[in-house]
Structures are given as C-alpha cells and as structure tokens.
Scaffold this active site. Sequence first.
Site, PDB file in Angstrom:
ATOM      1  N   GLY A  20       0.839  -1.185   0.000  1.00 36.63           N
ATOM      2  CA  GLY A  20       0.000   0.000   0.000  1.00 36.63           C
ATOM      3  C   GLY A  20       0.877   1.239   0.000  1.00 36.63           C
ATOM      4  O   GLY A  20       0.672   2.168  -0.769  1.00 36.63           O
ATOM      5  N   GLU A  60       7.076   3.711   4.605  1.00 40.05           N
ATOM      6  CA  GLU A  60       7.329   4.875   5.443  1.00 40.05           C
ATOM      7  C   GLU A  60       8.744   5.417   5.364  1.00 40.05           C
ATOM      8  O   GLU A  60       9.295   5.886   6.368  1.00 40.05           O
ATOM      9  CB  GLU A  60       7.015   4.519   6.905  1.00 40.05           C
ATOM     10  CG  GLU A  60       7.975   3.505   7.551  1.00 40.05           C
ATOM     11  CD  GLU A  60       7.552   2.052   7.438  1.00 40.05           C
ATOM     12  OE1 GLU A  60       8.073   1.221   8.207  1.00 40.05           O
ATOM     13  OE2 GLU A  60       6.690   1.748   6.591  1.00 40.05           O
ATOM     14  N   HIS A  73      -1.170   6.608   8.464  1.00 39.17           N
ATOM     15  CA  HIS A  73      -0.447   5.413   8.920  1.00 39.17           C
ATOM     16  C   HIS A  73       1.058   5.597   8.674  1.00 39.17           C
ATOM     17  O   HIS A  73       1.883   5.385   9.569  1.00 39.17           O
ATOM     18  CB  HIS A  73      -1.001   4.201   8.162  1.00 39.17           C
ATOM     19  CG  HIS A  73      -0.274   2.921   8.375  1.00 39.17           C
ATOM     20  ND1 HIS A  73      -0.863   1.816   8.962  1.00 39.17           N
ATOM     21  CD2 HIS A  73       0.981   2.508   8.054  1.00 39.17           C
ATOM     22  CE1 HIS A  73       0.000   0.820   8.999  1.00 39.17           C
ATOM     23  NE2 HIS A  73       1.130   1.219   8.454  1.00 39.17           N
ATOM     24  N   GLU A  74       1.412   6.001   7.447  1.00 41.18           N
ATOM     25  CA  GLU A  74       2.836   6.163   7.124  1.00 41.18           C
ATOM     26  C   GLU A  74       3.447   7.306   7.927  1.00 41.18           C
ATOM     27  O   GLU A  74       4.607   7.240   8.341  1.00 41.18           O
ATOM     28  CB  GLU A  74       3.018   6.403   5.627  1.00 41.18           C
ATOM     29  CG  GLU A  74       2.461   5.310   4.726  1.00 41.18           C
ATOM     30  CD  GLU A  74       2.902   3.913   5.108  1.00 41.18           C
ATOM     31  OE1 GLU A  74       4.068   3.733   5.524  1.00 41.18           O
ATOM     32  OE2 GLU A  74       2.085   2.985   4.992  1.00 41.18           O
ATOM     33  N   HIS A  90       4.491   6.323  11.313  1.00 38.07           N
ATOM     34  CA  HIS A  90       5.757   5.584  11.280  1.00 38.07           C
ATOM     35  C   HIS A  90       6.973   6.488  11.443  1.00 38.07           C
ATOM     36  O   HIS A  90       8.049   6.011  11.815  1.00 38.07           O
ATOM     37  CB  HIS A  90       5.904   4.852   9.939  1.00 38.07           C
ATOM     38  CG  HIS A  90       5.276   3.498   9.895  1.00 38.07           C
ATOM     39  ND1 HIS A  90       5.471   2.556  10.870  1.00 38.07           N
ATOM     40  CD2 HIS A  90       4.484   2.916   8.960  1.00 38.07           C
ATOM     41  CE1 HIS A  90       4.818   1.449  10.538  1.00 38.07           C
ATOM     42  NE2 HIS A  90       4.202   1.650   9.392  1.00 38.07           N
TER      43      HIS A  90
END
Length: 868
Positions: free
Chosen positions: A272, A275, A306-307, A310
């Site tokens: 997907g 990071e 989400h990334e 990270h």
Amino acid sequence: MPGENLSRDEARERAALLSVDGYDVSLDVRSAVAEGDEAPRTFRSVTTIRFRCNEPGASSFADLIAPSVTALSLNGRDLDPGEVFDGSRIRLDDLAAENELVVDARCAYSRTGEGLHRFVDPEDGEVYLYTQYEPADARRVFAGFEQPDLKAPFRFEVRAPKEWVVWSNGAGEQADGVWRFAETRPISTYITCVVAGPYHYVTDSYTRELEDGTTLEIPLGALCRKGLAPYFDSDDVFLVTKQGLDFFHDHFDYPYPFGKYDQAFVPEYNLGAMENPGLVTFREEYIFRGKVTQASYEARANVILHEMAHMWFGDLVTMRWWDDLWLKESFADFMGSFALVGATRFTDGWITFANRRKAWAYRADQLPSTHPVTADIRDLQDAKLNFDGITYAKGASVLKQLVAYVGQDAFLEGARRYFKRHAYGNTRLGDLLSVLGETSGRDMAVWARSWLQTAGVNSLTPQVLLDAEGRIDELAVLQEASGPAHQSAPPTGTPQLRPHRVAIGLYRRVDGRLVRYARAEADVEGPRTVVAELAGAEAPELVLVNDDDLTYCKIRFDETSLAALRESLGDITDPLARALCWSALWNMTRDALLPARDFVELVLRFAGRESDIGVLQMLHAWADSALAHYVAPDWRAVGERLLAEGALAELRSAEPGSEHQLAWARFFASVASGPADLDLLGGLLEGSAKIDGLEVDQELRWAFLEPLAAHGRADEGVLTAELARDDTASGKRHQVRCLAARPAAEVKAQAWVQLVASDALSNALVEATIAGFQQPSQRELLAPYAEKYFAVIGRIWEERSIQIAMNVVKGLFPALLDSPQTLAATDEWLAAHESASPALRRLVLEARDDLARGLRGQACDAASGAGH
C-alpha cells in the site's frame, strides 16, 4: 533465494560485533534509458561504509545481491570478488577496530517491485524508477548491513539522465549532472529510498510554532507519473498531510525529525505504501482515474496518516529485529484510524476499522499460522510473511483495547516518553511496556502476556436471564477461546481467555428503529462474567457485547438477539453498532454457525439501507465471497441470480450520480451472469442502455468488461480495442486481467505458462493475470491445474524472488476446486514436503485452512437447505 536468507541469530551476532558510523552511496542510473532492443539490466552502485568492530581480528559479512562486483576494498586492501562474494554476501575477514569497506558493483534493475524497480510507461515511453526495500532489499541496490538494528546516517548521490529529477530521504541538489542529498539522521537500511524519473511534482509547505518559540518549517512535495497528472488531486493529499502533522505534533510532543516530507505515488507497487523518512512511497492506485466512493478517499487518508505515524513509531524508534515488527505496524495501524477520526473529515473512521481492518485480523488469527502479536521470526522469509492481519490489524485492535485499559492520557504520555528515551535507537517489547507501566500504574507484564504473547481470538456471548416481570434478573458475558480449526504444525500460541474491557449495549425497538437504551462498561475475565449494573433493566431485543468496539473479540448473539437481527438489522440507528453486527454475522458464516444463504438473504434485505459506504462495499465483498466459497454448490446459481436481481434493483433505485449508485453498479457487474444482465452491461458500455446518473467512465468500463470477457461476451478484439481507448499502464493491467478471464482452455493454458514457466511479466501483470485466471464461473476449466499446482510450487519458490513466489503460490492455489479431493491433495503435498521452506509451507497451510473452512460452510448451508 535460500542463499539470500538471514537468520535472527546471525543478525544478533553481527549487531553484537559491529556498529556503523555512516554510508556514502553513489548510484549511476543513466543506463535506465539506454537505447536498443534489450532492456537495460544493470546500473553501477558504489558504496563506502565506515564501521567499527569491537573484536579486532574477527570476521563478519556485508549483504549485497548483485549480478557482479567490479572491485572491493577493505581498509585500503583490495579483495578478490571471486573469493569473498557469493552473490548475496561479502565475507569480511580480519576486521580492524575501525574499518572502511568500498564496494563497486553492477546491481540489477527490478521488475518485481523489490530493490530498484524500473517501469516503462506504455503511454509515452518514459522510464520511471523507485526503490522498495522492506524487509531486506536495500542490498539489491547497495552493499550494507541489512538488519534494522545497525542504524547509520546515509549520504546518497545519483547520476541520472539530465532531464530527470531525483529524490531521496534528504533534501537534494543537482550540480554537474549529479544529484547530491543531505545526510540523513541514523536510520535503518530498509527505509532508505531513491525515486528518479520525469515525475510530475507539486510542492507546498507546513509551518508550526513550537513550544520553545521556534518555528518548524517542513517542505512538502507530492509526485506521480506524468500520465496521471490530470487526475492528481494533490490539494487533498496536502490537506490530509497537514492535518496529520498537526495531530501528531499535538499528541507526540516530539517535532517531526526528518526535514522535508515528500510523498511519491509510484507504478507497479507491491505494498500500500512505505514509510521511508522524508520520502514516503505509495501505490499509484491511490490516484483515482475515475469516480470512486468516499471510502476510497478515506482509505487513502488512512494510509497517509499510517505512514506518517511511522516517522515516530518505526523510523525514529525502530524494532531491533522483525519479531517486534508490531512495535511499528500495530501502532501505525492504530494511529492511522486515531488521527483519521481526530484530525480529518473522516470522522467515522472507527466504523471502517471495526468492519474492514478487524475482518482481516479475525481471519488471520484463526489460520494454522496464527501467532502472537509479538511473533517468533527466525529469518527474513518469516519476516516477509508476517506483514499480516495479526501484526497490523490485531495489533492495532489490541492497542485500542490498551487505550481503554490504561486511559488515553496515560497511553499518549507513554508514547512521548518512549520517543524521547529511544530516539534514533532500537527497542524491544519491554522498552515500551516499561514506559506504559510508568504512566498508567498498571502491571503491563500481565496485560502483555494475555494480549501480545498468545494467539487466537476469544468469542463473547451474552446470557440473559429474565425475572417474572420480564426485566433482566442477570446478564452475563460468556467467554470462549478458539484457535485454528486445523493444526498441521505445532501451535504457535495456545488460545486462552483474556481480560477484556468491554461495553455492553442493550437495544430495543422504538418507533420502528432499534435503539440503545442502556449501556454498561465492564471488565470481562474468565469464562463467565456477571454485569451487575444491567440487572433490573427492561428486557432487550438485542444485546451487543462489544458495543463501541473497545476490545478484540468475535461477537456472538443469544437466540433473541439473532432473531431481532434477522428481522430488523437495517433498523439499528447507530452506524457503528450496525457495522459490528454485520461483522459478527460474517464471522458466524465463516465459522459455519450461520448458513451462507442466510447471510446472502440478509444482504439482499438490508444492504440497500446501509448509509456507510465503506460498510456497504464490505458487504458486497462478503456476499461475493459467500457465493464463491460458502454456499452449497447446488445453490450457487440461485444465489447468483438473487444477488444480481437485488443489485440491479438497488442500482436502479439509488440516487442518480451518488456513490451508492456507483457501489451497486460495481457489485452488479461482479455477480452478473445471466443473458439479460450481460446484455445490460454491454448496452451500458456501448451507450445503447442508460441508467440515470450513472457515468460509465474508463475505470467502470473495465469493471463491466471483465464479466463480459469471463462469460464469453468480450473477445480479444474487443479487449484490444478497449486498450486502444485506454493505452495506459492502468489500461494494460485491466486488459491483461480481462484476457486471462476468457472462458477457453487455451486461454487458461497460456496464462499458466506466463505465470509458471516464464518470469517475463512484471509484478503488476503477474497479479493481473492471476486475478483473471481465477474465475468462480470457470471451475471446470480450472480443474486440470490442481495437480499441476502442487507439481510446480517447490520450483517456483526456489527460482523466483520471494514477492513473485508469494503471489504465485497464494494466487494459483486451487481454491475454487473446493472438494474433499483438493483438500486431500493439499494434505498429501504437506505430508510429502515436511522439509520444504517454512514460509512456503505456511502459505499452503493457510490456503488449505481457507479451503477446509469453505467446505464446512458449504455443509452447514446444505443442511439448512435440506431443512427448508
């Protein structure tokens, strides 16, 4: 591939021996646009590594996967590549206290999405490069110590064609045809990155006043292929990016540590997103060429956040080895939804989490390969397979439960201390638990044993006893532990009962709607917990034992509640409660506790009333899966007809131009098989049929063409003409899928050869060919390939890169040949290949488990049909 593996023990030994002071990496990718018939195979990579050895005279090794090494020197001493380089490792003998290794190599461009991937755009012939390394593919681009706990600063320089732009983790400048990039902070090899080519690039900036009075300025960039520039909504990407940076600065109290923030949307991407600090890479499918629903925009926003999470959980503080992969992935998965709801327009993100992410976790946690959230990762092949529903979605669900357990303030304060204490370092489970113990005052070791160090999912069922007046005399929650239904390998964690912090909701009908009239939070422990607070309440029609989705469990229902759902599921007013009920009913279908045709009937009755578009699209996917794998074979045709009729009715009645109309159009195409339905799809493509408000854009055209191809209505000529309309990378993937979907023996044979006998296809076209090959309506055509599959997978695993091998082994498993004979053939292969790679066996075991589960579901469904 076995020669490319690295074990945990080897990594520990090397980390104890070495520490790395810095890398200088020089790449020359001008060969990427070389003229001639043959695609360029290699590029030059020169790496200088400065490192220390705390046992002078000892031996170790560096990692490099390359066709050849031109020159090698260690501390000024030339080494013979033929003697010390074996294709994946460089032997380093007689190390000094301080060392300098220089490696001049020819590394290979990739077509599998691993290492430095080279893509040629069919639309304009332009070449695009990007890197993808997780867990251990930086060694395909430069020499290094490929393990997460040997962090170091990196300096990159890249020679590229003069009209190109090049990006890396640090800010870059071009001079004399060379791009030079600022030195990074200490980071792991797998999150370094290079992107190069004639990309379309858009810029913005983010500023924030910090508490110490200084101003943080972060340059923002977003890039994609030139062919996608007309569709690139970079404004929305930047909006979510800024909202996320605000949110994480508010909650983490640690300024973003990596300078700039570029986001690259790249072609043929295996993941997907990834990071890489300062240069996050995403699959370009997040740039939407046609109309999509808000669920797609929400999913993209979630991945962006989400990334971004990270940058702290994973990049700033990194796990020591891959068994603590959850220390970054579970946190990023949780934080993605947490920030989505707290900072963006997608305030219903927890509904998507409950419905979609947890479904992934529940499936993974019932496979024979289930494992604790903190897994036992022996080597890199294990690591590659552990980017799974447990590490991501179960881990995130467990963190949501942890927030309910210790409180949000204590959880976030623990995170802040964790970043400050371990910045630019590496951690294990105990490092996190210690700060959470400090901030919460709770015994984190007990919690961790129950939630992080055991496998399996618990089931929670309400038990309601009423008094003579019809009020609740006692309401209890029954807890059961369940593990995988089939174990062909030693269990990796014994299922056990856990402590759950849950909310129990009581629902009843009011003015035709099912509404919650009572709620209590309780700590559920052991096999039976009485919830005293609900005694005396009026009798409920529905009891929801994980209301608000605080814990990770399978929800079960008592008979009264199940009857209420059969009659009134669409009448539940709260969208999260409704989504939880749908998820529970799907789990019951997969567990052969609810006949699959009953689930299909519920979708037909109530899905049209679903307001949350993400839940609706999930229901469509589950209905497709029920039809393909869980209904009795003799009811499939009936179910397909009923779903097509229902989908068409909803499509025609949906608000013209709405996202619900678009979702029903796509679902109708997925279940269309009868002549009239296929005629309608053909008419919509040609323009002779119309549905008010439905715009059949290019992406929807391909969605309609696949069922037409699969049912023999669209031949090669039609698909070639469609590619001429859409002669793009996306169009090529769609065409390849549709070509492989055609119902002819020679078509299947050709697809099989392309996948199994050749490695000419790129990773994206491998995926497209597999998707077309496996058509539920073509079980008879696929029958000859079950035996062939078991004959070739061992060779595929040995010869292909691990990513392609995984795609082929998972994608070509004969899941649609769902018979006891296929199950027996799978067991025979497993019995005969006990010494095969554990990672390969895991994939086959998982596919076997899905097949057995489907057969149990079919038996349950057949029994219910006989009962009718």
